[in-house]
Write a protein that holds these residues in place. Structure first.
Motif, short mmCIF file in Angstrom:
data_model
loop_
_atom_site.label_atom_id
_atom_site.label_comp_id
_atom_site.label_asym_id
_atom_site.label_seq_id
_atom_site.Cartn_x
_atom_site.Cartn_y
_atom_site.Cartn_z
N PHE A 98 5.04 -125.16 19.39
CA PHE A 98 4.89 -125.11 17.94
C PHE A 98 6.26 -124.84 17.32
CE2 PHE A 98 0.64 -124.38 19.37
CZ PHE A 98 -0.20 -124.87 18.38
N ASP A 99 6.56 -125.56 16.26
CA ASP A 99 7.79 -125.37 15.50
C ASP A 99 7.40 -125.02 14.07
OD1 ASP A 99 10.36 -125.29 14.60
OD2 ASP A 99 10.70 -127.47 14.68
N ASN A 100 7.62 -123.77 13.68
CA ASN A 100 7.21 -123.29 12.35
C ASN A 100 5.73 -123.54 12.10
OD1 ASN A 100 9.80 -122.36 11.59
ND2 ASN A 100 10.41 -124.45 11.04
N GLY A 101 4.92 -123.31 13.13
CA GLY A 101 3.47 -123.43 13.00
C GLY A 101 2.92 -124.82 13.22
N THR A 102 3.79 -125.82 13.37
CA THR A 102 3.34 -127.20 13.55
C THR A 102 3.38 -127.59 15.03
OG1 THR A 102 4.20 -127.83 11.38
CG2 THR A 102 3.75 -129.61 12.94
N PRO A 103 2.27 -128.06 15.61
CA PRO A 103 2.29 -128.50 17.01
C PRO A 103 3.15 -129.74 17.17
CG PRO A 103 0.18 -129.06 16.00
CD PRO A 103 0.93 -128.22 15.00
N ILE A 104 3.99 -129.75 18.21
CA ILE A 104 4.93 -130.87 18.37
C ILE A 104 4.86 -131.54 19.73
CG2 ILE A 104 6.56 -130.00 16.66
CD1 ILE A 104 8.23 -128.89 18.94
N GLY A 105 4.06 -131.01 20.66
CA GLY A 105 3.95 -131.66 21.95
C GLY A 105 3.74 -130.67 23.08
N LYS A 106 3.43 -131.22 24.25
CA LYS A 106 3.17 -130.42 25.44
C LYS A 106 4.47 -130.12 26.18
CE LYS A 106 -1.40 -130.69 25.14
NZ LYS A 106 -2.32 -129.54 25.04
N ALA A 107 4.50 -128.98 26.86
CA ALA A 107 5.65 -128.65 27.68
C ALA A 107 5.78 -129.66 28.82
CB ALA A 107 5.51 -127.24 28.26
N THR A 108 6.98 -130.15 29.04
CA THR A 108 7.22 -131.08 30.14
C THR A 108 8.24 -130.55 31.13
OG1 THR A 108 8.73 -132.28 28.66
CG2 THR A 108 6.55 -133.21 28.97
N LEU A 109 9.04 -129.55 30.75
CA LEU A 109 10.01 -128.99 31.70
C LEU A 109 9.35 -128.05 32.69
CD1 LEU A 109 13.20 -128.30 29.54
CD2 LEU A 109 12.71 -130.21 31.06
N PHE A 110 8.15 -127.63 32.41
CA PHE A 110 7.37 -126.87 33.38
C PHE A 110 5.91 -126.97 33.01
CE2 PHE A 110 8.10 -123.92 29.98
CZ PHE A 110 6.98 -123.13 29.91
N ILE A 111 5.02 -126.74 33.97
CA ILE A 111 3.58 -126.84 33.75
C ILE A 111 2.89 -125.66 34.42
CG2 ILE A 111 3.58 -129.38 33.64
CD1 ILE A 111 2.53 -129.33 36.55
N ASP A 112 1.62 -125.47 34.10
CA ASP A 112 0.78 -124.53 34.82
C ASP A 112 0.26 -125.28 36.05
OD1 ASP A 112 -1.20 -122.95 35.87
OD2 ASP A 112 -2.25 -122.61 33.97
N PRO A 113 0.72 -124.95 37.25
CA PRO A 113 0.32 -125.73 38.43
C PRO A 113 -1.17 -125.67 38.73
CG PRO A 113 1.46 -123.74 39.11
CD PRO A 113 1.60 -123.83 37.61
N SER A 114 -1.86 -124.62 38.26
CA SER A 114 -3.30 -124.53 38.49
C SER A 114 -4.09 -125.35 37.48
CB SER A 114 -3.76 -123.07 38.44
OG SER A 114 -3.60 -122.55 37.14
N ASN A 115 -3.43 -125.81 36.42
CA ASN A 115 -4.12 -126.58 35.39
C ASN A 115 -3.13 -127.57 34.75
OD1 ASN A 115 -6.12 -127.44 33.58
ND2 ASN A 115 -5.60 -125.86 32.09
#
Length: 283
Positions: A98-115
């Motif tokens: 989120f950037d100033n409350g606005t969703p901008i995308g999913k994390a790609t430099l790391f993930i939750d390996p269980s999900n």
């Protein structure tokens, strides 16, 4: 040399002012209304640092540095270090920035390996084009690079590895005196236990787009291919980190979620994370 494309409308204001002041009147961005400023450089660093953890949110400082950069129309001026950075909020439940409350995308430099992200899930959108172009997950595998060890500048990573490949995407746009087109598929490879990206062949990511960087040339031309020790991926590779990676002998198959590191544990491990990627391997 490595090329990059900046989208001025999304650059931090101070960087935008500096970039525009360096452009000559021959710049396609100034002269023709081209949406991006094109530059080249000798090295690219991507840096990721968690600076604060608050319940389900973390504050993340993300930066990219273009070394010995030059900008279109002004190739005589060399910028030793052109750095762009921004602090984003990351929701750990949805893995959304989120950037100033606005969703901008999913994390790609790391993930939750269980999900990890699921096929069809939109990772981010390419900004700066007349028509919105979404980049979504095409395939997720726990056998990226098969039984081969993935070699990086930091250390080798034995299998298994998590691999995410996007669906093929294409974009095109045109103005009165310009046109642009491109596309393909992005590939990201992650450490099985921590979810940290160890390699990637990609030109776009949520983190880059958030910084106002439309795309980069991520091909590592110095070292790639197979060796007796394993495989050197074609793209960006992990160069350095202060993560204390767990013993690889503790890995477990994907159908044993109890053996996974819970994400709260990963964050504790990553609380002082300083991750640097170097896309051409020069020292």
């Amino acid at each position: 040399m490595y090329m990059f494309q900046l989208y001025p409308e999304m650059l931090p204001s101070s960087v935008k002012i500096d970039i525009i002041s360096r452009l000559s009147d021959d710049s396609p961005w100034k002269k023709d209304g081209f949406p991006f400023v094109i530059g080249d450089c000798t090295r690219i660093f991507l840096r990721f640092e968690i600076i604060d953890i608050q319940k389900e949110f973390v504050r993340v400082n993300i930066s990219v540095t273009f070394v010995n950069a030059t900008l279109e129309g002004n190739y005589l001026e060399i910028i030793p270090n052109l750095t762009i950075w921004k602090v984003l909020n990351l929701n750990l439940t949805t893995m959304t920035y989120f950037d100033n409350g606005t969703p901008i995308g999913k994390a790609t430099l790391f993930i939750d390996p269980s999900n990890p992200p699921r096929p069809g899930e939109v990772l981010f959108s390419l900004e700066g084009l007349s028509r919105e172009t979404n980049v979504s997950v095409g395939n997720v595998t726990y056998s990226a690079y098969g039984n081969s060890t993935v070699l990086t500048y930091y250390r080798p990573f034995r299998p298994p590895h998590i691999g995410i490949t996007t669906r093929s995407f294409y974009f095109s746009d045109a103005g009165r005196n310009w046109s642009i087109s491109g596309g393909g598929r992005e590939e990201y490879t992650y450490d099985f236990l921590t979810g940290v990206m160890i390699a990637g062949t990609f030109s776009h990511s949520a983190e880059l787009m958030a910084l106002g960087v439309f795309g980069i040339d991520s091909m590592d031309r110095r070292i790639r291919g197979k060796s007796e020790d394993g495989v050197w991926p074609d793209g960006i590779k992990l160069y350095d980190t202060n993560i204390a990676f767990p013993d690889e002998g503790n890995s477990s198959p994907p159908d044993s979620p109890g053996r996974y590191y819970l994400y709260s544990g990963i964050l504790a491990l990553m609380a002082s994370l300083l991750m640097r990627w170097w896309n051409n391997g020069h020292r």
